[in-house]
Design a protein around this motif. Sequence first.
Motif, PDB file in Angstrom:
ATOM      1  N   ILE A  58       1.991  -8.289  -5.901  1.00  0.00           N
ATOM      2  CA  ILE A  58       1.295  -9.016  -4.830  1.00  0.00           C
ATOM      3  C   ILE A  58       1.877 -10.414  -4.682  1.00  0.00           C
ATOM      4  N   GLU A  59       2.082 -11.119  -5.795  1.00  0.00           N
ATOM      5  CA  GLU A  59       2.638 -12.476  -5.738  1.00  0.00           C
ATOM      6  C   GLU A  59       4.041 -12.478  -5.150  1.00  0.00           C
ATOM      7  N   ASN A  60       4.856 -11.489  -5.493  1.00  0.00           N
ATOM      8  CA  ASN A  60       6.217 -11.403  -4.944  1.00  0.00           C
ATOM      9  C   ASN A  60       6.191 -11.195  -3.439  1.00  0.00           C
ATOM     10  N   ALA A  61       5.328 -10.296  -2.971  1.00  0.00           N
ATOM     11  CA  ALA A  61       5.237 -10.039  -1.530  1.00  0.00           C
ATOM     12  C   ALA A  61       4.735 -11.277  -0.797  1.00  0.00           C
ATOM     13  N   LEU A  62       3.766 -11.960  -1.368  1.00  0.00           N
ATOM     14  CA  LEU A  62       3.212 -13.150  -0.722  1.00  0.00           C
ATOM     15  C   LEU A  62       4.212 -14.300  -0.679  1.00  0.00           C
ATOM     16  N   SER A  63       5.113 -14.381  -1.656  1.00  0.00           N
ATOM     17  CA  SER A  63       6.073 -15.487  -1.673  1.00  0.00           C
ATOM     18  C   SER A  63       6.977 -15.455  -0.447  1.00  0.00           C
ATOM     19  N   CYS A  64       7.220 -14.269   0.105  1.00  0.00           N
ATOM     20  CA  CYS A  64       8.059 -14.156   1.299  1.00  0.00           C
ATOM     21  C   CYS A  64       7.263 -14.355   2.578  1.00  0.00           C
ATOM     22  N   PHE A  65       6.089 -13.756   2.651  1.00  0.00           N
ATOM     23  CA  PHE A  65       5.326 -13.770   3.893  1.00  0.00           C
ATOM     24  C   PHE A  65       4.354 -14.948   3.999  1.00  0.00           C
ATOM     25  N   ALA A  66       3.841 -15.430   2.881  1.00  0.00           N
ATOM     26  CA  ALA A  66       2.827 -16.488   2.910  1.00  0.00           C
ATOM     27  C   ALA A  66       2.981 -17.409   1.709  1.00  0.00           C
ATOM     28  N   PRO A  67       4.011 -18.256   1.710  1.00  0.00           N
ATOM     29  CA  PRO A  67       4.210 -19.145   0.558  1.00  0.00           C
ATOM     30  C   PRO A  67       3.106 -20.189   0.396  1.00  0.00           C
ATOM     31  N   GLU A  68       2.212 -20.292   1.378  1.00  0.00           N
ATOM     32  CA  GLU A  68       1.071 -21.200   1.230  1.00  0.00           C
ATOM     33  C   GLU A  68       0.163 -20.754   0.098  1.00  0.00           C
ATOM     34  N   VAL A  69       0.237 -19.478  -0.249  1.00  0.00           N
ATOM     35  CA  VAL A  69      -0.561 -18.944  -1.354  1.00  0.00           C
ATOM     36  C   VAL A  69       0.134 -19.348  -2.652  1.00  0.00           C
ATOM     37  N   THR A  70      -0.525 -20.190  -3.412  1.00  0.00           N
ATOM     38  CA  THR A  70       0.073 -20.679  -4.654  1.00  0.00           C
ATOM     39  C   THR A  70      -0.482 -19.983  -5.888  1.00  0.00           C
ATOM     40  N   SER A  71      -1.641 -19.319  -5.714  1.00  0.00           N
ATOM     41  CA  SER A  71      -2.263 -18.641  -6.840  1.00  0.00           C
ATOM     42  C   SER A  71      -3.054 -17.445  -6.326  1.00  0.00           C
ATOM     43  N   VAL A  72      -2.989 -16.345  -7.078  1.00  0.00           N
ATOM     44  CA  VAL A  72      -3.715 -15.127  -6.705  1.00  0.00           C
ATOM     45  C   VAL A  72      -4.704 -14.806  -7.805  1.00  0.00           C
ATOM     46  N   ARG A  73      -5.949 -14.606  -7.407  1.00  0.00           N
ATOM     47  CA  ARG A  73      -6.989 -14.169  -8.345  1.00  0.00           C
ATOM     48  C   ARG A  73      -7.387 -12.763  -7.936  1.00  0.00           C
ATOM     49  N   ARG A  89       0.848  -1.197   0.000  1.00  0.00           N
ATOM     50  CA  ARG A  89       0.000   0.000   0.000  1.00  0.00           C
ATOM     51  C   ARG A  89       0.870   1.228   0.000  1.00  0.00           C
ATOM     52  N   PRO A  90       0.535   2.304  -0.602  1.00  0.00           N
ATOM     53  CA  PRO A  90      -0.679   2.600  -1.353  1.00  0.00           C
ATOM     54  C   PRO A  90      -0.571   2.279  -2.844  1.00  0.00           C
ATOM     55  N   GLN A  91       0.582   1.795  -3.325  1.00  0.00           N
ATOM     56  CA  GLN A  91       0.745   1.554  -4.770  1.00  0.00           C
ATOM     57  C   GLN A  91      -0.231   0.507  -5.300  1.00  0.00           C
ATOM     58  N   HIS A  92      -0.424  -0.583  -4.541  1.00  0.00           N
ATOM     59  CA  HIS A  92      -1.274  -1.679  -5.008  1.00  0.00           C
ATOM     60  C   HIS A  92      -2.224  -2.108  -3.892  1.00  0.00           C
ATOM     61  N   PRO A  93      -3.220  -1.296  -3.565  1.00  0.00           N
ATOM     62  CA  PRO A  93      -4.143  -1.682  -2.498  1.00  0.00           C
ATOM     63  C   PRO A  93      -5.022  -2.850  -2.937  1.00  0.00           C
ATOM     64  N   ALA A  94      -5.281  -3.749  -2.006  1.00  0.00           N
ATOM     65  CA  ALA A  94      -6.157  -4.881  -2.289  1.00  0.00           C
ATOM     66  C   ALA A  94      -6.720  -5.392  -0.977  1.00  0.00           C
ATOM     67  N   GLU A  95      -7.947  -5.877  -1.026  1.00  0.00           N
ATOM     68  CA  GLU A  95      -8.553  -6.444   0.174  1.00  0.00           C
ATOM     69  C   GLU A  95      -8.803  -7.925  -0.049  1.00  0.00           C
ATOM     70  N   ILE A  96      -8.717  -8.673   1.025  1.00  0.00           N
ATOM     71  CA  ILE A  96      -8.882 -10.126   0.955  1.00  0.00           C
ATOM     72  C   ILE A  96     -10.359 -10.463   0.805  1.00  0.00           C
ATOM     73  N   VAL A  97     -10.667 -11.258  -0.230  1.00  0.00           N
ATOM     74  CA  VAL A  97     -12.020 -11.756  -0.434  1.00  0.00           C
ATOM     75  C   VAL A  97     -12.121 -13.129   0.221  1.00  0.00           C
ATOM     76  N   GLY A  98     -11.091 -13.940   0.035  1.00  0.00           N
ATOM     77  CA  GLY A  98     -11.082 -15.273   0.629  1.00  0.00           C
ATOM     78  C   GLY A  98      -9.800 -16.016   0.307  1.00  0.00           C
ATOM     79  N   PHE A  99      -9.464 -16.985   1.163  1.00  0.00           N
ATOM     80  CA  PHE A  99      -8.295 -17.833   0.944  1.00  0.00           C
ATOM     81  C   PHE A  99      -8.706 -19.274   1.146  1.00  0.00           C
ATOM     82  N   ASP A 100      -8.453 -20.101   0.151  1.00  0.00           N
ATOM     83  CA  ASP A 100      -8.736 -21.527   0.233  1.00  0.00           C
ATOM     84  C   ASP A 100      -7.425 -22.243   0.533  1.00  0.00           C
ATOM     85  N   ALA A 101      -7.256 -22.669   1.777  1.00  0.00           N
ATOM     86  CA  ALA A 101      -6.011 -23.301   2.210  1.00  0.00           C
ATOM     87  C   ALA A 101      -5.755 -24.611   1.461  1.00  0.00           C
ATOM     88  N   ALA A 102      -6.810 -25.330   1.108  1.00  0.00           N
ATOM     89  CA  ALA A 102      -6.644 -26.612   0.415  1.00  0.00           C
ATOM     90  C   ALA A 102      -6.015 -26.436  -0.960  1.00  0.00           C
TER      91      ALA A 102
END
Length: 186
Positions: free
Chosen positions: A147-162, A107-120
């Motif tokens: 977003i994908e780059n930031a998530l790879s460091c903090f939450a590698p459980e996220v394999t795909s971003v929609r 933020r503020p360059q790429h603001p986004a809000e979480i809609v949902g995360f499917d752990a499976a």
Amino acid sequence: MSAPTTAPATAPAPATAPAAETTGRRVEEILDRLTDGDTDAGAAAEELVRALMDFYGAGLTRILQLLGEDRQPALLGDELVASLLVLHDLHPENVTTRIGRALDTLRPQHPAEIVGFDAASGVLRLRSPASGGCGCPSTTQAAQQAIENALSCFAPEVTSVRLETPGPEPTLLQISRRPPTAATTS
């Protein structure tokens, strides 16, 4: 004779930390080269990596114990430290909190809000607010990549971003009284 004076010691300048994603790719490439044609060498290389990971994981566990919970939050905001803790399954925050932390770094360059995360499946759905940009696909792709780059460091459980973008604003329908000049005939 006077005693020789020595210059005060200065701390070395911090080196640029390697990115977790880049390092992971590099390790995989090296392992692939080692396994190319020699399965014994590849197995030995993988065993070496596992042994080092176990050793460093035990060391990080001890560091966290020695620091205590009250001093750990200072570590969690650092991208390199956070990625090491996640890699060794030592990060004290849950995945949702880490996703939020990753999004906060954008933020503020790429603001986004979480809609949902499917752990499976590892799919994270995000909603991007209406942008003031041009709406070009390249702008959306740049945001998704960041977003994908930031998530790879903090939450590698996220394999795909929609990334969901809002549709066009609904047309404003204006309802008003009839103009006074309009005559009604009966």
